[in-house]
Design an enzyme around this catalytic site. Structure first.
Site, PDB file in Angstrom:
ATOM      1  N   SER A  27       4.548   2.481   7.541  1.00  0.00           N
ATOM      2  CA  SER A  27       4.678   1.552   7.062  1.00  0.00           C
ATOM      3  C   SER A  27       5.617   1.076   6.120  1.00  0.00           C
ATOM      4  O   SER A  27       5.819   2.304   5.311  1.00  0.00           O
ATOM      5  CB  SER A  27       3.388   1.640   5.711  1.00  0.00           C
ATOM      6  OG  SER A  27       1.860   1.261   7.212  1.00  0.00           O
ATOM      7  N   ASP A  75       0.581  -7.667   1.631  1.00  0.00           N
ATOM      8  CA  ASP A  75       0.590  -5.918   1.302  1.00  0.00           C
ATOM      9  C   ASP A  75       2.537  -5.973   1.800  1.00  0.00           C
ATOM     10  O   ASP A  75       2.688  -5.312   2.399  1.00  0.00           O
ATOM     11  CB  ASP A  75      -0.030  -5.552   2.753  1.00  0.00           C
ATOM     12  CG  ASP A  75       0.088  -4.081   2.477  1.00  0.00           C
ATOM     13  OD1 ASP A  75       0.250  -4.024   2.004  1.00  0.00           O
ATOM     14  OD2 ASP A  75      -0.081  -3.729   3.503  1.00  0.00           O
ATOM     15  N   HIS A  91       1.287  -1.476  -0.176  1.00  0.00           N
ATOM     16  CA  HIS A  91      -0.164   0.064   0.215  1.00  0.00           C
ATOM     17  C   HIS A  91       0.864   1.672   0.019  1.00  0.00           C
ATOM     18  O   HIS A  91       0.365   2.460  -0.361  1.00  0.00           O
ATOM     19  CB  HIS A  91      -0.928   0.300   0.934  1.00  0.00           C
ATOM     20  CG  HIS A  91      -0.551   0.853   2.712  1.00  0.00           C
ATOM     21  ND1 HIS A  91      -0.296  -0.556   3.110  1.00  0.00           N
ATOM     22  CD2 HIS A  91      -0.236   1.314   3.469  1.00  0.00           C
ATOM     23  CE1 HIS A  91       0.335  -0.229   4.513  1.00  0.00           C
ATOM     24  NE2 HIS A  91       0.449   1.065   4.765  1.00  0.00           N
TER      25      HIS A  91
END
Length: 473
Positions: A316, A231, A198
């Site tokens: 992230s 992910d 992402h």
């Protein structure tokens, strides 16, 4: 469980479809900044989605509670002086004192308005007194000697930070429709970098990526491969050599309570270091895939490490490391207390962060760097996301079994409830998905199941098959 339409939890059911306003879990982000950038919505407990921060700053704010203004007190936080006439107070007349004492008071008043006279009188009233202790002043103490400021005690957070910081980068992604920032860890000296899917896909198709290294230098980057199921993504920084690859540890022997350090770029603040512990293991965390190019048919379910180390938007793809500075997880998501579309779009850390275990990340990163695609394990069943009200046994109810799939070959029938994978308890469909995906294709696992009433328990051995991730590239 297959990872095509049969391996996902049933669409439209469970917490993900109820969109509960509390107990949310969000990807701790690529940070889309344009007004049209994808934003996550609310969802139920245990779910997550991608989010970041916008052009005016983070979609996240902290309520401020300034001291209430008091017109009679120009210094908030301090009490008004005694005798403030606005408070109805009275200034008491000083008591009558002997004349000699009165001269001292007059001398102090003069010192406030006249430096010359005040100095002379001050010298008189501060004449050395052998009965008073000597005065010491910290400002007059010498500065401490520092032999080597860069040396940190072995095993300390300082030592971990010094070791790991050169191997963690900030990633900037921008396109005509969105831009954002995330983090990544260096895998190879020539520029291979592991991050979240992402983050890498947060700008959409044709987005430009730039990597900012610990020394402040930058380099453009291109996508090598991405896997929306796990992910994870691998990118390559151009024209770089001599980089410091991160040291990979293992997530197989992690213990709850173990000290960890998170390093990344929360809210664009590169090289931020936070500390905490492993709060829990094997947490099934569902991300919605919003804000990325993940296929709608894919349910990213992370078999996550939970930590209370502060993780915020921008972390992230960053590093979660142990006390020796070895990578044990990729920081991916955080939980919040309210919906993401309030208070500017997002909230920050509440001590519930989640990371992809490094053992899974290592396997996926190796496949992505070599082929651009990743595979994942499947068991060949479709399960309900939430427990059926009529179901008495706690676990994942099997709705369908893929013909000639791993579960069918092991004799697992539809309608039963899976309660355990090996020694790991299963209490929901998401927990089963996470447990299966934590393995590799070809692994053998023991599956325990019962009927809906919790009786007739059986354990069978299942050899997991493999399939490429949908939407990978």
């Amino acid at each position: 469980m297959t990872e095509d339409s049969k391996d996902r939890p049933e669409p439209g059911s469970g917490a993900g479809s109820d969109r509960q306003p509390t107990g949310q879990i969000h990807d701790a982000p690529s940070d889309p900044r344009s007004a049209g950038a994808p934003r996550g919505g609310s969802f139920g407990p245990g779910e997550a989605h991608t989010y970041g921060y916008g052009p005016q700053g983070p979609r996240h704010s902290t309520a401020q509670y300034p001291p209430q203004h008091n017109p009679t007190n120009p210094f908030p936080g301090y009490a008004a002086p005694y005798g403030n006439p606005h408070d109805g107070g009275h200034v008491a007349a000083p008591p009558r004192r002997p004349v000699r004492t009165g001269l001292v008071v007059g001398a102090v008043a003069l010192a406030l308005v006249s430096g010359g006279v005040g100095g002379a009188v001050g010298a008189l009233v501060t004449r050395p007194d052998s009965s008073r202790p000597p005065v010491t002043n910290a400002l007059e103490a010498p500065k401490p000697n520092i032999s080597n400021a860069s040396t940190a005690p072995a095993g300390s957070t300082q030592a971990v930070a010094q070791k790991v910081l050169p191997s963690v980068v900030m990633i900037k992604v921008a396109s005509s429709r969105a831009e954002g920032e995330g983090s990544g860890v260096i895998l190879s000296s020539d520029g291979l970098i592991l991050t979240n899917n992402h983050v890498a896909s947060g700008g959409g198709q044709n987005a430009k990526m730039e990597v900012v290294f610990a020394d402040g230098s930058t380099a453009p980057a291109t996508l090598v491969g991405a896997d929306p199921v796990s992910d994870l993504a691998v990118i390559k920084a151009s024209g770089r050599s001599g980089l410091a690859p991160i040291e990979l540890g293992t997530s197989a022997d992690l213990q709850v309570g173990q000290s960890v350090v998170a390093i990344g770029s929360p809210l664009g603040l590169a090289g931020t270091v936070t500390t905490g512990i492993v709060s829990a293991l094997n947490r099934p965390v569902v991300t919605s895939g919003e804000g990325s190019d993940a296929s709608p048919a894919v349910s990213p379910v992370i078999d996550a490490i939970q930590t209370d180390a502060a993780i915020n938007p921008g972390n992230s793809g960053g590093a979660l490391v142990d006390g020796n500075g070895k990578l044990i997880g990729i920081n991916t998501a955080i939980a919040t207390l309210g919906p993401a579309d309030v208070v500017g779009g997002q909230t920050g850390s509440i001590g519930l962060g989640f990371a992809i275990p490094v053992d899974q990340a290592r396997r996926v990163a190796d496949e992505l760097s070599k082929t651009g695609r990743a595979t994942y394990a499947q068991i060949g069943i479709t399960v309900s996301r939430q427990q059926d009200p009529a179901q008495q046994a706690s676990g994942a109810k099997v709705r369908d079994v893929t013909p000639d799939g791993p579960a069918a070959r092991a004799g697992i029938p539809p309608g039963v409830v899976v309660t355990r994978i090996d020694d790991r308890p299963i209490d929901s469909g998401n927990a089963l998905v996470a447990a299966v995906r934590s393995h590799q294709p070809g692994d053998k696992v023991k599956v325990t199941y019962t009927d809906e009433r919790g009786g007739n328990s059986r354990t069978v051995e299942v050899t997991l098959s493999g399939a490429p991730a949908e939407g990978g590239r």
